[in-house]
Design a protein around this motif. Structure first.
Motif, PDB file in Angstrom:
ATOM      1  N   TRP A  83       7.093  -5.194 -10.936  1.00  0.00           N
ATOM      2  CA  TRP A  83       8.725  -4.498 -11.039  1.00  0.00           C
ATOM      3  C   TRP A  83       8.829  -2.216 -10.614  1.00  0.00           C
ATOM      4  N   SER A  84       7.357  -2.267 -11.312  1.00  0.00           N
ATOM      5  CA  SER A  84       7.295  -0.874 -11.000  1.00  0.00           C
ATOM      6  C   SER A  84       6.684  -0.387  -9.797  1.00  0.00           C
ATOM      7  N   GLY A  85       6.334  -1.359  -8.884  1.00  0.00           N
ATOM      8  CA  GLY A  85       5.353  -0.865  -7.236  1.00  0.00           C
ATOM      9  C   GLY A  85       3.944   0.099  -7.429  1.00  0.00           C
ATOM     10  N   THR A  86       3.592  -0.116  -8.804  1.00  0.00           N
ATOM     11  CA  THR A  86       1.838  -0.072  -8.449  1.00  0.00           C
ATOM     12  C   THR A  86       1.555  -0.955  -7.978  1.00  0.00           C
ATOM     13  N   MET A  87       1.689  -2.514  -8.681  1.00  0.00           N
ATOM     14  CA  MET A  87       0.242  -3.889  -8.312  1.00  0.00           C
ATOM     15  C   MET A  87       0.958  -4.230  -7.165  1.00  0.00           C
ATOM     16  N   LYS A  88      -0.322  -4.407  -6.258  1.00  0.00           N
ATOM     17  CA  LYS A  88      -0.065  -5.605  -5.423  1.00  0.00           C
ATOM     18  C   LYS A  88      -0.658  -6.710  -5.276  1.00  0.00           C
ATOM     19  N   ASN A  89      -0.092  -7.755  -4.969  1.00  0.00           N
ATOM     20  CA  ASN A  89      -1.745  -8.596  -5.068  1.00  0.00           C
ATOM     21  C   ASN A  89      -0.846  -9.524  -3.692  1.00  0.00           C
ATOM     22  N   TYR A  90      -2.260  -9.884  -2.439  1.00  0.00           N
ATOM     23  CA  TYR A  90      -1.271 -10.357  -1.585  1.00  0.00           C
ATOM     24  C   TYR A  90      -2.519 -11.511  -1.090  1.00  0.00           C
ATOM     25  N   ASP A  91      -2.153 -12.726  -0.868  1.00  0.00           N
ATOM     26  CA  ASP A  91      -2.985 -13.658  -0.351  1.00  0.00           C
ATOM     27  C   ASP A  91      -3.576 -13.202   0.530  1.00  0.00           C
ATOM     28  N   ASP A  92      -5.434 -14.171   0.829  1.00  0.00           N
ATOM     29  CA  ASP A  92      -6.187 -12.854   1.574  1.00  0.00           C
ATOM     30  C   ASP A  92      -6.003 -13.343   3.041  1.00  0.00           C
ATOM     31  N   SER A  93      -4.688 -13.703   3.832  1.00  0.00           N
ATOM     32  CA  SER A  93      -4.245 -14.191   4.653  1.00  0.00           C
ATOM     33  C   SER A  93      -3.751 -13.738   5.026  1.00  0.00           C
ATOM     34  N   VAL A  94      -2.711 -12.594   4.658  1.00  0.00           N
ATOM     35  CA  VAL A  94      -2.242 -12.358   5.281  1.00  0.00           C
ATOM     36  C   VAL A  94      -2.356  -9.980   4.926  1.00  0.00           C
ATOM     37  N   LYS A  95      -3.663  -9.989   3.921  1.00  0.00           N
ATOM     38  CA  LYS A  95      -4.237  -8.705   3.617  1.00  0.00           C
ATOM     39  C   LYS A  95      -4.328  -8.090   4.857  1.00  0.00           C
ATOM     40  N   GLY A  96      -4.038  -7.327   4.944  1.00  0.00           N
ATOM     41  CA  GLY A  96      -4.564  -5.732   6.243  1.00  0.00           C
ATOM     42  C   GLY A  96      -3.369  -6.055   6.419  1.00  0.00           C
ATOM     43  N   ARG A  97      -2.267  -6.625   6.755  1.00  0.00           N
ATOM     44  CA  ARG A  97      -1.532  -6.579   8.023  1.00  0.00           C
ATOM     45  C   ARG A  97      -0.137  -6.499   7.895  1.00  0.00           C
ATOM     46  N   PHE A  98       0.542  -6.978   6.373  1.00  0.00           N
ATOM     47  CA  PHE A  98       1.300  -7.526   5.923  1.00  0.00           C
ATOM     48  C   PHE A  98       2.037  -6.017   4.736  1.00  0.00           C
ATOM     49  N   THR A  99       3.071  -5.549   4.579  1.00  0.00           N
ATOM     50  CA  THR A  99       2.704  -4.614   3.381  1.00  0.00           C
ATOM     51  C   THR A  99       3.681  -4.953   3.171  1.00  0.00           C
ATOM     52  N   ILE A 100       3.537  -4.960   1.246  1.00  0.00           N
ATOM     53  CA  ILE A 100       5.437  -4.789   0.517  1.00  0.00           C
ATOM     54  C   ILE A 100       5.913  -3.588  -0.094  1.00  0.00           C
ATOM     55  N   SER A 101       6.785  -3.712   0.022  1.00  0.00           N
ATOM     56  CA  SER A 101       7.482  -2.725  -0.601  1.00  0.00           C
ATOM     57  C   SER A 101       8.798  -2.479  -0.952  1.00  0.00           C
ATOM     58  N   ARG A 102       9.510  -1.871  -2.033  1.00  0.00           N
ATOM     59  CA  ARG A 102      10.262  -2.344  -3.257  1.00  0.00           C
ATOM     60  C   ARG A 102      11.276  -0.685  -3.448  1.00  0.00           C
ATOM     61  N   ASP A 103      12.188  -0.659  -2.786  1.00  0.00           N
ATOM     62  CA  ASP A 103      13.455   0.461  -3.315  1.00  0.00           C
ATOM     63  C   ASP A 103      14.003  -0.140  -4.161  1.00  0.00           C
ATOM     64  N   ASN A 104      14.027   0.525  -5.646  1.00  0.00           N
ATOM     65  CA  ASN A 104      14.888  -0.043  -6.673  1.00  0.00           C
ATOM     66  C   ASN A 104      16.120   0.443  -7.186  1.00  0.00           C
TER      67      ASN A 104
END
Length: 123
Positions: free
Chosen positions: A51-72
């Protein structure tokens, strides 16, 4: 309440940015996850953000290629997809979880789901 958008056709190695605007919920209280489903396959976890954007967890298949971000403040979550591969082809869904505000890979823990957006990676 959630509506994934931004999908389309990209070449291998290319980029796309998916958006997930929300309405009717206070985004601050929810973790957001992205999942994808390829034809004939189960829907699978891609990434989740707390919810805060401070923790992110990526599947190994996309790690290093995909980036998630949020603007509450804007009630929107984004998925930046770089170095796309043909195996990334799928319908992508965003989902919101109130019961797991720090994020979860577990599909049943998501309370709300948006309609998906098609991503096709092909030359």
């Amino acid at each position: 309440q959630l509506q994934a958008s931004g999908g389309g056709l990209a070449q291998p190695g290319g980029s796309l940015r998916l958006s997930c605007p929300t309405s009717g919920i206070t985004l601050d209280y929810y973790a957001i996850g992205w999942f994808r489903q390829a034809p004939g396959k189960e829907r699978e976890f891609v990434v989740t953000i707390a919810w805060s954007g401070t923790m992110k967890n990526y599947d190994d298949s996309v790690k290093g290629r995909f980036t998630i971000s949020r603007d509450n403040a804007d009630n929107t979550v984004y998925l930046h997809m770089n170095r796309l591969k043909p195996e990334d082809t799928a319908v992508y869904y965003c989902a919101a979880s109130e019961r797991s505000p720090y994020g979860t890979t577990h599909r049943p823990n998501y309370d709300y789901w948006g309609q998906g957006t098609q991503v096709t990676v092909s030359s």
